[in-house]
Every structure is written in structure tokens, then in C-alpha cells.
Design a protein around this motif. Structure first.
Motif, short mmCIF file in Angstrom:
data_model
loop_
_atom_site.label_atom_id
_atom_site.label_comp_id
_atom_site.label_asym_id
_atom_site.label_seq_id
_atom_site.Cartn_x
_atom_site.Cartn_y
_atom_site.Cartn_z
N VAL A 131 0.85 -1.20 0.00
CA VAL A 131 0.00 0.00 0.00
C VAL A 131 0.89 1.25 0.00
O VAL A 131 1.69 1.46 0.92
CB VAL A 131 -0.97 -0.01 1.20
CG1 VAL A 131 -1.86 1.22 1.18
CG2 VAL A 131 -1.83 -1.28 1.16
N LYS A 160 -0.47 4.49 -0.81
CA LYS A 160 -1.33 5.69 -0.89
C LYS A 160 -0.66 6.84 -0.13
O LYS A 160 0.29 6.62 0.64
CB LYS A 160 -2.71 5.36 -0.30
CG LYS A 160 -2.68 5.00 1.18
CD LYS A 160 -3.97 4.30 1.60
CE LYS A 160 -3.93 3.97 3.07
NZ LYS A 160 -4.99 3.01 3.46
N TYR A 213 2.78 6.98 2.30
CA TYR A 213 2.79 7.37 3.71
C TYR A 213 3.86 8.43 3.96
O TYR A 213 4.55 8.43 4.98
CB TYR A 213 3.01 6.16 4.62
CG TYR A 213 1.90 5.12 4.64
CD1 TYR A 213 1.28 4.69 3.49
CD2 TYR A 213 1.48 4.54 5.85
CE1 TYR A 213 0.26 3.72 3.52
CE2 TYR A 213 0.47 3.58 5.89
CZ TYR A 213 -0.13 3.17 4.71
OH TYR A 213 -1.11 2.22 4.75
N LEU A 230 -7.94 1.70 -4.31
CA LEU A 230 -8.72 1.22 -3.16
C LEU A 230 -10.08 1.89 -3.03
O LEU A 230 -11.01 1.30 -2.47
CB LEU A 230 -7.91 1.43 -1.87
CG LEU A 230 -6.64 0.58 -1.75
CD1 LEU A 230 -5.82 1.01 -0.54
CD2 LEU A 230 -6.96 -0.91 -1.67
N MET A 278 -12.54 -8.42 -1.42
CA MET A 278 -11.78 -7.88 -0.29
C MET A 278 -12.71 -7.36 0.80
O MET A 278 -13.90 -7.12 0.59
CB MET A 278 -10.83 -6.77 -0.74
CG MET A 278 -11.49 -5.54 -1.27
SD MET A 278 -10.26 -4.30 -1.75
CE MET A 278 -9.88 -3.59 -0.17
N HIS A 315 -12.11 -4.99 4.80
CA HIS A 315 -11.10 -4.26 5.58
C HIS A 315 -11.39 -4.46 7.06
O HIS A 315 -12.55 -4.44 7.48
CB HIS A 315 -11.14 -2.78 5.21
CG HIS A 315 -9.91 -2.02 5.62
ND1 HIS A 315 -8.63 -2.54 5.51
CD2 HIS A 315 -9.75 -0.77 6.13
CE1 HIS A 315 -7.76 -1.63 5.94
NE2 HIS A 315 -8.41 -0.56 6.33
N ASN A 346 -4.59 -5.99 6.51
CA ASN A 346 -3.66 -4.86 6.55
C ASN A 346 -2.45 -5.31 7.38
O ASN A 346 -2.32 -6.50 7.69
CB ASN A 346 -4.36 -3.62 7.13
CG ASN A 346 -5.01 -3.92 8.49
OD1 ASN A 346 -4.85 -5.02 9.03
ND2 ASN A 346 -5.73 -2.96 9.02
N SER A 347 -1.58 -4.38 7.77
CA SER A 347 -0.38 -4.79 8.51
C SER A 347 -0.73 -5.54 9.79
O SER A 347 -0.14 -6.58 10.10
CB SER A 347 0.47 -3.57 8.87
OG SER A 347 0.90 -2.91 7.72
N ARG A 373 -2.35 -6.98 2.37
CA ARG A 373 -2.26 -5.57 1.97
C ARG A 373 -1.52 -4.74 3.01
O ARG A 373 -2.09 -3.84 3.62
CB ARG A 373 -3.67 -4.99 1.76
CG ARG A 373 -4.57 -5.77 0.82
CD ARG A 373 -5.80 -4.97 0.45
NE ARG A 373 -6.55 -4.48 1.59
CZ ARG A 373 -7.54 -5.13 2.20
NH1 ARG A 373 -7.93 -6.32 1.75
NH2 ARG A 373 -8.16 -4.59 3.23
N PRO A 374 -0.23 -5.01 3.24
CA PRO A 374 0.49 -4.23 4.24
C PRO A 374 0.74 -2.80 3.79
O PRO A 374 1.05 -2.56 2.63
CB PRO A 374 1.81 -4.99 4.39
CG PRO A 374 2.01 -5.62 3.04
CD PRO A 374 0.64 -5.98 2.55
N GLY A 375 0.60 -1.86 4.72
CA GLY A 375 0.97 -0.47 4.49
C GLY A 375 2.03 -0.06 5.50
O GLY A 375 3.23 -0.16 5.26
N ILE A 376 1.58 0.32 6.69
CA ILE A 376 2.46 0.94 7.68
C ILE A 376 3.71 0.09 7.97
O ILE A 376 4.81 0.62 8.18
CB ILE A 376 1.67 1.24 8.99
CG1 ILE A 376 2.44 2.20 9.89
CG2 ILE A 376 1.28 -0.02 9.75
CD1 ILE A 376 2.45 3.61 9.43
N TYR A 424 1.18 6.96 11.63
CA TYR A 424 0.72 7.19 10.25
C TYR A 424 0.62 8.70 9.96
O TYR A 424 1.05 9.18 8.92
CB TYR A 424 -0.70 6.63 10.04
CG TYR A 424 -0.93 5.15 10.18
CD1 TYR A 424 -0.95 4.53 11.43
CD2 TYR A 424 -1.21 4.36 9.07
CE1 TYR A 424 -1.23 3.18 11.56
CE2 TYR A 424 -1.50 3.00 9.19
CZ TYR A 424 -1.51 2.42 10.45
OH TYR A 424 -1.80 1.09 10.57
#
Ligand SMILES: *Cc1c(COP(=O)(O)O)cnc(C)c1O
Length: 370
Positions: free
Chosen positions: A34, A36, A40, A80, A158, A160, A194-195, A210-213, A343
Motif C-alpha cells: 500500500v 497511498k 505514507y 482502493l 476484499m 477491511h 492490513n499490517s 495488503r500491508p501499508g504501515i 501514520y
């Protein structure tokens, strides 16, 4: 615009964290990184390059997807939030990106203006977050409707997770059960994690994570730190001291005289403030590093400056490097003090501070996996 406060991003840390995410996901699972909000705050171009081994990149909106294509990323891109009008749909088809479909209006749009090229779609179910997505009860009907669309390519699913960062919350297991029940017997790959989901909830890993942070080296868990999850912080936020003064016992420092010196003491002025993305609500006692040693913020954060209690670093001089956060001072600690989450700090500093580019920007390799 050149400011003294500078953000630097370590591409090796990003690569390391992606490998860590892949390892946590386990064999056979795909990783949608991710990126977006300008990755980050880390910079979309640098992040996309460092994360080129990901199976897909995820962005919030079609504008960010267009940026990725302009940067030369040829791999899978997932939008997304999907698109809201026919122009967005045309742009998605031209860019060849995947769209999330989370609302009946988006489905109607696809039916009314079928894209020229089939688009891969991610149907989003609302299993308990109550932000975006269809009622899970509608999954079968939804699938039938989408399968009949001339403009639909591969269809995936998907959802969330609202509470994946709380290891003890019963909400995650409930959401995952609802997701599994809704999709029983329906074809299509699934994605939920997510993470927090990836690291703490093995049953959330499914087909795509879907890892982000965590890719940025930051823990998704309250009270956590990236290093404890085997992650390496990717952002360094630094500035310098522009003045060092000796204050007397009783001197009130900064706006509102909000902090009063308990004794004669050295006080530094560092060139970073809320205009650079440093949190205005960081209270006295928030840690910073001066010459690599821990010192404390005092007084109110101003637009371009903060004041630093230098009693722990009495030899500090103007020009010394001040680390606001980075590998030696986890951003999670600063966020916890400031009453916010890492974040927000990463996004704010990334958007506002100056940026030191990595030594040798290379062309974007782009599009590692699927
Ligand atoms: C932002 C986002 C993620 C990544 O979340 P992290 O907590 O940063 O890992 C995953 N999925 C969706 C739908 C998101 O919006």
C-alpha cells in the motif's frame, strides 16, 4: 522549497520490510504493497522503486494510480476507493489498473459505461468496519451481476479490518467469519489483512495481504515499535540546532510561557515546527536526539522551531543534528506522546519537510510479480 528540517528515506529498509511482509504472509500468498498518500509520506517514486518486488501496489485514488504509471510502474495497481464517474472509469481503462467496487453507484456506472478494456475488479464487502463495502448478504447476487458485465475481467474479493491492531479484540475473528461465510462457494481470490491483520491474525492472510504501515518500518500495534516486529524504520526526520542559550531558573520559554526552567540550564532551538509536519500537540518531554543522545522538547511547538532542554547534552552547539524521529528514535514514541498515530506523523512530515533524495535515483524497475 528548501527547509532545514529534512526527511530522508532508506530504500534498503523498505526492501527489508517488504521481505518481512512476504515472510509473514507465508508461501503462495501475494503481497499488495500500500503506497497511498505519497507512500505514507515517503515519496511515491522512491517507494515504488524500492518495493518493485511487490505483486501489486495499492493507492487510494485514480490520480495516484496515474502517477505510478507516469513513473513507469507497469505492474498491477489497485485503486482502493475505485472511481466515481465515467471519466474515472475511462482513465482506469486507459491506465490498465484494477478498481475496487464498494458501492452500488460504482456498479451502476460499470453497467452504464462498460470500459473499453476489461478491468480487474475487487468487490469490497463490509464485514464490520462500516466505512465502505457491500452487505455480505449480497455477495452471491453481486457476483452474478458483475460476472455479466462486458467490462469485467478477473473478479476478486476484499474486506477491511477495523480492529486488527488490537490483538485481544474479538472483532477481527468476527469479521473474518462473516467474510468466509459470505463467500462460501463463490469463486475469486480473497484479501483481508492490513499490517495488523498480517502480523497478528494468521487466519486473515488468505490469498492477498495488503500491508501499508509495516512496509515503512512502523508497528501497527498500540504501544508497539517496528523493531519488535523485525522491521526497519525507513524515514529519518532531522534538522539542526540554530541556537543554544543558557536560561535562568524561572525563565518561561516560548509562546504562552508554557514551560518554566526549574534551574539554570542550556536550551536549544531546533529548526523544525508544525510547518514541517512536526506535531503541534507534542508536549514537554517528547524525546528528540541531539548528537545522537536523548533530550526533551520543552515549551510549545511553533511554526518553524521547537525548544529543547539540553541538560542531558550540555556540550551541544548550533549546527548539531537534531533527530526528530528515525531508526534511533521510533516515530511511534513521538506519536504516543503527541496523542496521535505514527501514520499521521509520517504523512505530515513527508508532505511538508524538505526531502533529501536517495544518492542515486534509478529508473523505476516496476511490476515484479503478478
Ligand atoms: C490503508 C489500507 C491498508 C494498509 O493499512 P496499514 O494499516 O497501513 O497496513 C490496507 N487496506 C486498505 C483498504 C487500506 O485502505
Amino acid at each position: 522549497m528548501r527547509r532545514m528540517a529534512q526527511v530522508t528515506v532508506d530504500p534498503d529498509a523498505l526492501r527489508h520490510n517488504l521481505a518481512r511482509a512476504r515472510e509473514a504472509a507465508g508461501p503462495g500468498r501475494r503481497v499488495m504493497a500500500v503506497v497511498k498518500a505519497d507512500a505514507y509520506g515517503h515519496g511515491l517514486a522512491e517507494a515504488a522503486q524500492a518495493l518493485a518486488e511487490a505483486d501489486a501496489l495499492a493507492v487510494a485514488c485514480i490520480g495516484e494510480a496515474a502517477c505510478l504509471r507516469e513513473l513507469g510502474w507497469r505492474g498491477r495497481v489497485v485503486v482502493l476507493e475505485g472511481v466515481g464517474d465515467a471519466a474515472g472509469l475511462r482513465e482506469a481503462a486507459a491506465l490498465g489498473v484494477d478498481l475496487v467496487v464498494h458501492a452500488p453507484e460504482q456498479l451502476a456506472l460499470l453497467e452504464a459505461s462498460p470500459p473499453r478494456r476489461p478491468l480487474d475488479l475487487w468487490l469490497k464487502l463490509d464485514t464490520g468496519m462500516h466505512r465502505l463495502g457491500f452487505d455480505p448478504e449480497e455477495a452471491a447476487a453481486l457476483h452474478a451481476r458483475v460476472a455479466a458485465l462486458p467490462g469485467a475481467g478477473t473478479v476478486r474479493w476484499m474486506t477491511h479490518l477495523a480492529c486488527a491492531d488490537e490483538r485481544a479484540s474479538p472483532a477481527t475473528a468476527r469479521q473474518l467469519e462473516r467474510f468466509a461465510r459470505a463467500l462460501a462457494g463463490l469463486p475469486g481470490e480473497r484479501s483481508a489483512a492490513n499490517s495488523g491483520g498480517l502480523l497478528a491474525w494468521p487466519q486473515a492472510r488468505l490469498d492477498w495481504v495488503r500491508p501499508g504501515i509495516m512496509l515503512y518500518g512502523v508497528s501497527p500495534f498500540a504501544g508497539g515499535e517496528g523493531a519488535r516486529e523485525g522491521l526497519r524504520p525507513a524515514m529519518r526526520f532531522e534538522t539542526r540546532l540554530i541556537a543554544v542559550t543558557r536560561r535562568r531558573r524561572g525563565d518561561a520559554l516560548g509562546y504562552g510561557g508554557a514551560w518554566v526552567c526549574p534551574e539554570d540550564m542550556p536550551v536549544g532551538v531546533a529548526a523544525a515546527g508544525y510547518a514541517d509536519g512536526y506535531p503541534r500537540h507534542a508536549p514537554a518531554g517528547t524525546p528528540v536526539l541531539v548528537r545522537g543522545r536523548e533530550a526533551a522538547l520543552v515549551g510549545r511547538v511553533s511554526m518553524d522551531m521547537i525548544l529543547v532542554d539540553l541538560r542531558a547534552v550540555p556540550e551541544a552547539r548550533p549546527g548539531d543534528v537534531v533527530t526528530l524521529w528515525g531508526p534511533e528514535l521510533p516515530v511511534e514514541r513521538v506519536a504516543a506522546r503527541a496523542g496521535t498515530i505514527a501514520y499521521e506523523l509520517l504523512c505530515a512530515a513527508g508532505a511538508r519537510a524538505g526531502r533529501r533524495l536517495p544518492a542515486q535515483p534509478r529508473a523505476l524497475a516496476g511490476g515484479g510479480g503478478a
